[in-house]
Design an enzyme around this catalytic site. Sequence first.
Site, PDB file in Angstrom:
ATOM      1  N   SER A 143       0.189 -12.211  11.824  1.00  0.00           N
ATOM      2  CA  SER A 143      -0.183 -12.022  10.421  1.00  0.00           C
ATOM      3  C   SER A 143       1.029 -12.260   9.537  1.00  0.00           C
ATOM      4  O   SER A 143       2.172 -11.975   9.940  1.00  0.00           O
ATOM      5  CB  SER A 143      -0.689 -10.596  10.210  1.00  0.00           C
ATOM      6  OG  SER A 143      -0.800 -10.311   8.830  1.00  0.00           O
ATOM      7  N   TYR A 156       0.680  -1.616  10.286  1.00  0.00           N
ATOM      8  CA  TYR A 156       0.217  -2.990  10.525  1.00  0.00           C
ATOM      9  C   TYR A 156       1.378  -3.980  10.401  1.00  0.00           C
ATOM     10  O   TYR A 156       1.594  -4.818  11.287  1.00  0.00           O
ATOM     11  CB  TYR A 156      -0.899  -3.315   9.529  1.00  0.00           C
ATOM     12  CG  TYR A 156      -1.597  -4.635   9.779  1.00  0.00           C
ATOM     13  CD1 TYR A 156      -2.580  -4.738  10.767  1.00  0.00           C
ATOM     14  CD2 TYR A 156      -1.294  -5.763   9.026  1.00  0.00           C
ATOM     15  CE1 TYR A 156      -3.236  -5.946  10.992  1.00  0.00           C
ATOM     16  CE2 TYR A 156      -1.944  -6.966   9.244  1.00  0.00           C
ATOM     17  CZ  TYR A 156      -2.919  -7.047  10.227  1.00  0.00           C
ATOM     18  OH  TYR A 156      -3.570  -8.247  10.454  1.00  0.00           O
TER      19      TYR A 156
HETATM   20  P1  NAP Z   1     -12.275  -7.626  12.736  1.00  0.00           P
HETATM   21  O1  NAP Z   1     -13.445  -8.425  12.322  1.00  0.00           O
HETATM   22  O2  NAP Z   1     -12.115  -6.251  12.246  1.00  0.00           O
HETATM   23  O3  NAP Z   1     -12.234  -7.651  14.339  1.00  0.00           O
HETATM   24  C1  NAP Z   1     -11.288  -6.915  15.051  1.00  0.00           C
HETATM   25  C2  NAP Z   1     -11.624  -7.013  16.525  1.00  0.00           C
HETATM   26  O4  NAP Z   1     -10.666  -6.236  17.264  1.00  0.00           O
HETATM   27  C3  NAP Z   1     -13.005  -6.446  16.839  1.00  0.00           C
HETATM   28  O5  NAP Z   1     -13.642  -7.264  17.796  1.00  0.00           O
HETATM   29  C4  NAP Z   1     -12.693  -5.088  17.454  1.00  0.00           C
HETATM   30  O6  NAP Z   1     -13.695  -4.729  18.400  1.00  0.00           O
HETATM   31  C5  NAP Z   1     -11.374  -5.399  18.168  1.00  0.00           C
HETATM   32  N1  NAP Z   1     -10.612  -4.213  18.487  1.00  0.00           N
HETATM   33  C6  NAP Z   1     -10.091  -3.291  17.643  1.00  0.00           C
HETATM   34  N2  NAP Z   1      -9.471  -2.324  18.334  1.00  0.00           N
HETATM   35  C7  NAP Z   1      -9.591  -2.656  19.653  1.00  0.00           C
HETATM   36  C8  NAP Z   1      -9.161  -2.044  20.856  1.00  0.00           C
HETATM   37  N3  NAP Z   1      -8.481  -0.891  20.868  1.00  0.00           N
HETATM   38  N4  NAP Z   1      -9.443  -2.665  22.029  1.00  0.00           N
HETATM   39  C9  NAP Z   1     -10.152  -3.819  22.049  1.00  0.00           C
HETATM   40  N5  NAP Z   1     -10.586  -4.440  20.937  1.00  0.00           N
HETATM   41  C10 NAP Z   1     -10.316  -3.852  19.753  1.00  0.00           C
HETATM   42  O7  NAP Z   1     -10.930  -8.361  12.338  1.00  0.00           O
HETATM   43  P2  NAP Z   1     -10.442  -9.874  12.400  1.00  0.00           P
HETATM   44  O8  NAP Z   1     -10.100 -10.260  11.029  1.00  0.00           O
HETATM   45  O9  NAP Z   1     -11.347 -10.719  13.197  1.00  0.00           O
HETATM   46  O10 NAP Z   1      -9.055  -9.640  13.171  1.00  0.00           O
HETATM   47  C11 NAP Z   1      -8.704 -10.297  14.364  1.00  0.00           C
HETATM   48  C12 NAP Z   1      -7.195 -10.443  14.423  1.00  0.00           C
HETATM   49  O11 NAP Z   1      -6.760 -11.252  13.327  1.00  0.00           O
HETATM   50  C13 NAP Z   1      -6.441  -9.116  14.295  1.00  0.00           C
HETATM   51  O12 NAP Z   1      -5.347  -9.120  15.179  1.00  0.00           O
HETATM   52  C14 NAP Z   1      -5.954  -9.142  12.862  1.00  0.00           C
HETATM   53  O13 NAP Z   1      -4.816  -8.363  12.672  1.00  0.00           O
HETATM   54  C15 NAP Z   1      -5.690 -10.612  12.664  1.00  0.00           C
HETATM   55  N6  NAP Z   1      -5.634 -11.040  11.270  1.00  0.00           N
HETATM   56  C16 NAP Z   1      -6.738 -10.975  10.478  1.00  0.00           C
HETATM   57  C17 NAP Z   1      -6.633 -11.392   9.154  1.00  0.00           C
HETATM   58  C18 NAP Z   1      -7.817 -11.369   8.212  1.00  0.00           C
HETATM   59  O14 NAP Z   1      -7.634 -11.666   7.025  1.00  0.00           O
HETATM   60  N7  NAP Z   1      -9.020 -11.046   8.673  1.00  0.00           N
HETATM   61  C19 NAP Z   1      -5.417 -11.864   8.644  1.00  0.00           C
HETATM   62  C20 NAP Z   1      -4.322 -11.910   9.482  1.00  0.00           C
HETATM   63  C21 NAP Z   1      -4.447 -11.508  10.802  1.00  0.00           C
HETATM   64  P3  NAP Z   1     -14.160  -3.234  18.748  1.00  0.00           P
HETATM   65  O15 NAP Z   1     -14.043  -2.426  17.482  1.00  0.00           O
HETATM   66  O16 NAP Z   1     -15.542  -3.455  19.245  1.00  0.00           O
HETATM   67  O17 NAP Z   1     -13.241  -2.780  19.828  1.00  0.00           O
END
Ligand code: NAP
Length: 254
Positions: A143, A156
């Site tokens: 990120s 974070y």
């Molecule tokens: P999201 O829609 O909230 O999805 C997060 C995923 O992580 C879900 O599948 C959740 O599944 C899983 N998760 C959370 N805690 C977990 C655990 N303890 N063990 C296993 N799985 C877990 O968010 P996203 O945006 O797709 O994020 C994915 C990645 O992209 C993250 O690393 C995030 O930091 C990064 N990111 C996102 C953005 C953005 O703007 N969206 C920007 C920069 C980076 P469960 O709750 O079912 O476990």
Amino acid sequence: MHELSGKAAIVTGASRGIGAATAAELASVGTSVILAARSESNIRHNAQMIRDNGGQAEAVTCDVSNYKDVQALISHCESTFGRMDILVNNAGVIEPIGHLATSDPAVWSEATDINFKGVYHGIRAALPLMQSQQSGTIVNVGSGAAYSALEGWSHYCAAKAAAAMLTKCAHKEAAASGVRVVGMSPGTVATEMQVLIKASGINPVSQLDPSDHIAPEWPAKAIVWLCTSAAAEYAGEEIALRDADIRQKIGLTD
Ligand code: NAP
């Protein structure tokens, strides 16, 4: 035939958002995928969708903050497919959003256990197998928050910065045995994480309009590209999807 056809991959955080899109994208190029997350019904549903579209997919429940879960996940991939070519350390959480001075130490630590130690757990469990194969790619989803401090996101920002350094350290130790470790910073993506950020009202990211975010399919395509030979030069680095040159190389256009 795509060069990732016939390979075996694990995607953590595949119950929704970027992880679900990445699993589908990998399956679409012929990679067998294990979808991992805590929400069993969601990963089962996503795996079934992939199979309905002709792909090969399985769902395995896993909490990445628990090393035994991650070990079992990697073992499952090896026993099912005989190998593991790709690990996408994507699972992550943004909550709790709030100030350091009022943070709950236990909850703050739980978030870093997922965002930082979860990445370590994946690398630790996958490297011996990949090194014995003399091949494999680990993609850590990073990120911009790793490089830019943001109010209310202390766990974070700190965890993503630590994970970015872990990418570099792992590369130093793994590259000689043919294993590629690389990071990918997606920019802002239209997922549930951004819904939580908007609801918090804290810091400039929460003020963005939903239309400012890219679709999860973009980072998914970037991750697939990072696993191909076309991206070999980025081993040990964290690429940013905000970088226009990178977008062009991947073939992502507005
Ligand atoms: P999201 O829609 O909230 O999805 C997060 C995923 O992580 C879900 O599948 C959740 O599944 C899983 N998760 C959370 N805690 C977990 C655990 N303890 N063990 C296993 N799985 C877990 O968010 P996203 O945006 O797709 O994020 C994915 C990645 O992209 C993250 O690393 C995030 O930091 C990064 N990111 C996102 C953005 C953005 O703007 N969206 C920007 C920069 C980076 P469960 O709750 O079912 O476990």
